[in-house]
Design a protein around this motif. Structure first.
Motif, PDB file in Angstrom:
ATOM      1  N   MET A  86      -8.592  -4.120  -4.010  1.00  0.00           N
ATOM      2  CA  MET A  86      -7.883  -3.155  -3.249  1.00  0.00           C
ATOM      3  C   MET A  86      -6.468  -3.418  -2.346  1.00  0.00           C
ATOM      4  O   MET A  86      -5.578  -3.345  -2.774  1.00  0.00           O
ATOM      5  CB  MET A  86      -8.444  -2.117  -3.605  1.00  0.00           C
ATOM      6  N   GLU A  87      -7.110  -3.825  -1.356  1.00  0.00           N
ATOM      7  CA  GLU A  87      -6.507  -3.936   0.102  1.00  0.00           C
ATOM      8  C   GLU A  87      -5.269  -5.481  -0.526  1.00  0.00           C
ATOM      9  O   GLU A  87      -3.929  -4.977  -0.361  1.00  0.00           O
ATOM     10  CB  GLU A  87      -7.543  -4.583   0.794  1.00  0.00           C
ATOM     11  N   LEU A  88      -5.726  -6.385  -1.508  1.00  0.00           N
ATOM     12  CA  LEU A  88      -5.043  -7.465  -1.518  1.00  0.00           C
ATOM     13  C   LEU A  88      -4.277  -7.194  -2.823  1.00  0.00           C
ATOM     14  O   LEU A  88      -2.910  -7.544  -2.449  1.00  0.00           O
ATOM     15  CB  LEU A  88      -5.725  -8.340  -2.151  1.00  0.00           C
ATOM     16  N   ALA A  89      -4.242  -5.607  -3.128  1.00  0.00           N
ATOM     17  CA  ALA A  89      -2.977  -5.711  -4.432  1.00  0.00           C
ATOM     18  C   ALA A  89      -2.140  -4.657  -3.689  1.00  0.00           C
ATOM     19  O   ALA A  89      -1.154  -4.613  -4.126  1.00  0.00           O
ATOM     20  CB  ALA A  89      -3.963  -5.081  -5.452  1.00  0.00           C
ATOM     21  N   PHE A  90      -2.832  -3.904  -2.724  1.00  0.00           N
ATOM     22  CA  PHE A  90      -1.709  -3.079  -2.174  1.00  0.00           C
ATOM     23  C   PHE A  90      -1.339  -3.991  -1.346  1.00  0.00           C
ATOM     24  O   PHE A  90       0.709  -3.712  -0.983  1.00  0.00           O
ATOM     25  CB  PHE A  90      -2.417  -1.779  -0.992  1.00  0.00           C
ATOM     26  N   LYS A  91      -1.210  -5.467  -0.241  1.00  0.00           N
ATOM     27  CA  LYS A  91      -1.106  -6.184   0.383  1.00  0.00           C
ATOM     28  C   LYS A  91       0.444  -7.230   0.083  1.00  0.00           C
ATOM     29  O   LYS A  91       1.373  -6.442   0.534  1.00  0.00           O
ATOM     30  CB  LYS A  91      -1.676  -7.146   1.127  1.00  0.00           C
ATOM     31  N   LYS A  92       0.291  -7.434  -1.273  1.00  0.00           N
ATOM     32  CA  LYS A  92       1.119  -8.053  -2.037  1.00  0.00           C
ATOM     33  C   LYS A  92       2.220  -6.966  -2.663  1.00  0.00           C
ATOM     34  O   LYS A  92       3.299  -7.332  -2.630  1.00  0.00           O
ATOM     35  CB  LYS A  92       0.575  -8.801  -3.465  1.00  0.00           C
ATOM     36  N   GLY A  93       1.975  -5.828  -3.064  1.00  0.00           N
ATOM     37  CA  GLY A  93       2.904  -4.792  -3.649  1.00  0.00           C
ATOM     38  C   GLY A  93       4.199  -4.291  -2.485  1.00  0.00           C
ATOM     39  O   GLY A  93       4.841  -4.130  -2.373  1.00  0.00           O
ATOM     40  N   PHE A  94       3.524  -4.925  -1.085  1.00  0.00           N
ATOM     41  CA  PHE A  94       4.142  -3.907   0.467  1.00  0.00           C
ATOM     42  C   PHE A  94       5.065  -5.236   0.729  1.00  0.00           C
ATOM     43  O   PHE A  94       6.392  -5.228   1.078  1.00  0.00           O
ATOM     44  CB  PHE A  94       2.973  -3.516   1.538  1.00  0.00           C
ATOM     45  N   ALA A  95       4.241  -6.166   0.761  1.00  0.00           N
ATOM     46  CA  ALA A  95       4.828  -7.961   0.462  1.00  0.00           C
ATOM     47  C   ALA A  95       6.907  -7.700  -0.074  1.00  0.00           C
ATOM     48  O   ALA A  95       7.423  -8.165   0.055  1.00  0.00           O
ATOM     49  CB  ALA A  95       4.257  -8.928   0.753  1.00  0.00           C
ATOM     50  N   GLU A  96       6.044  -7.478  -1.292  1.00  0.00           N
ATOM     51  CA  GLU A  96       7.156  -7.266  -2.117  1.00  0.00           C
ATOM     52  C   GLU A  96       8.472  -6.655  -2.432  1.00  0.00           C
ATOM     53  O   GLU A  96       8.926  -6.658  -2.785  1.00  0.00           O
ATOM     54  CB  GLU A  96       6.845  -7.116  -3.441  1.00  0.00           C
ATOM     55  N   GLY A  97       8.181  -5.631  -1.769  1.00  0.00           N
ATOM     56  CA  GLY A  97       9.305  -4.526  -1.047  1.00  0.00           C
ATOM     57  C   GLY A  97       8.665  -2.877  -1.341  1.00  0.00           C
ATOM     58  O   GLY A  97       9.395  -2.045  -1.209  1.00  0.00           O
ATOM     59  N   TYR A  98       7.969  -2.704  -2.108  1.00  0.00           N
ATOM     60  CA  TYR A  98       7.921  -1.250  -2.844  1.00  0.00           C
ATOM     61  C   TYR A  98       7.755  -0.554  -0.818  1.00  0.00           C
ATOM     62  O   TYR A  98       7.289  -0.935   0.474  1.00  0.00           O
ATOM     63  CB  TYR A  98       6.239  -1.119  -3.935  1.00  0.00           C
ATOM     64  N   LYS A  99       8.242   0.754  -1.308  1.00  0.00           N
ATOM     65  CA  LYS A  99       7.538   1.898   0.125  1.00  0.00           C
ATOM     66  C   LYS A  99       6.375   2.812  -0.067  1.00  0.00           C
ATOM     67  O   LYS A  99       5.930   3.527   0.903  1.00  0.00           O
ATOM     68  CB  LYS A  99       9.148   2.062   0.211  1.00  0.00           C
ATOM     69  N   GLN A 100       6.157   3.122  -1.180  1.00  0.00           N
ATOM     70  CA  GLN A 100       4.926   3.777  -1.968  1.00  0.00           C
ATOM     71  C   GLN A 100       4.656   3.309  -3.145  1.00  0.00           C
ATOM     72  O   GLN A 100       4.788   2.688  -3.836  1.00  0.00           O
ATOM     73  CB  GLN A 100       6.249   5.227  -2.455  1.00  0.00           C
ATOM     74  N   ILE A 101       2.878   2.806  -3.158  1.00  0.00           N
ATOM     75  CA  ILE A 101       2.266   2.913  -3.905  1.00  0.00           C
ATOM     76  C   ILE A 101       0.773   3.337  -3.912  1.00  0.00           C
ATOM     77  O   ILE A 101       0.094   3.583  -2.922  1.00  0.00           O
ATOM     78  CB  ILE A 101       1.363   0.885  -3.117  1.00  0.00           C
ATOM     79  N   VAL A 102       0.361   3.393  -5.588  1.00  0.00           N
ATOM     80  CA  VAL A 102      -0.316   4.467  -5.226  1.00  0.00           C
ATOM     81  C   VAL A 102      -1.356   3.385  -6.923  1.00  0.00           C
ATOM     82  O   VAL A 102      -0.685   2.917  -7.195  1.00  0.00           O
ATOM     83  CB  VAL A 102      -0.652   6.003  -6.332  1.00  0.00           C
TER      84      VAL A 102
END
Length: 201
Positions: A86-102
């Motif tokens: 989960m941590e890696l999935a969130f990390k990649k999402g924020f690195a891609e520029g997303y501001k809110q991730i669920v």
């Protein structure tokens, strides 16, 4: 690209590898049927959501399955345990520029599109959002920036996960959604006639 990302963690639907606790009571084939039913429900509920969506598979990406390639981008989970994945999935999402991730799993029959909409809305004025599960875990988790601590030093798939996570979030603004029930064991089917019909057929 949207500012909002929904991550869906799913297991590849393979007999003998999904709903293993449930399979002890109903057998591998019925457990697989239940899991496929829950996958379809998850697909319906998430398809309607007006955010970017990623399906993260447990062991291989399936290009031709129920998840429409035009609605869902597809990724492969990485990491040694659920927290690391989960941590890696969130990390990649924020690195891609997303501001809110669920993030959600695919074990919920009670989940509605409105629950997901509420989770993202909560992140407009909260640091975190969490959906407690009756078994002491959580079915949904969301945040506005990466906090790796919430994914570490947890006994995943036990009744302590929710309390330990809430402890990590004591000093933050947190929105708690309604409690829902993961479908993991035979007793979890009691409130769902559609699921009970599957095992009785």
């Amino acid at each position: 690209m949207q500012n909002r990302l929904l991550i869906i963690f799913t297991k590849n639907p393979e007999r003998g590898k999904v709903k293993t606790r449930l399979a002890k009571d109903i057998g591998d084939q019925k457990a697989l049927e239940i899991y496929k039913f829950l996958l379809e429900h998850s697909r319906k509920v998430t398809s309607k959501l007006a955010v970017d969506k990623q399906v993260w598979y447990s062991n291989k990406i399936s290009e031709n399955d129920i998840w429409d390639n035009e609605l869902f981008s597809k990724r492969l989970q990485e990491g040694s345990d659920l927290g690391e994945r989960m941590e890696l999935a969130f990390k990649k999402g924020f690195a891609e520029g997303y501001k809110q991730i669920v993030i959600i799993g695919t074990d919920l029959f009670d989940l509605k599109t409105s629950d997901l909409e509420m989770a993202f809305s909560a992140l407009d004025d909260h640091d975190y959002v969490i959906g407690p599960a009756k078994d002491g875990g959580y079915y949904l988790f969301g945040m506005n920036s990466l906090n790796s601590k919430v994914f570490r030093k947890k006994n995943w798939s036990t009744s302590t996960v929710l309390d330990d996570t809430l402890e990590d979030l004591l000093n933050f603004k947190l929105k708690i959604l309604r409690t829902q029930n993961d479908i993991d064991v035979l007793d979890d089917l009691n409130d769902h006639s559609a699921l009970k019909r599957l095992i009785e057929s």
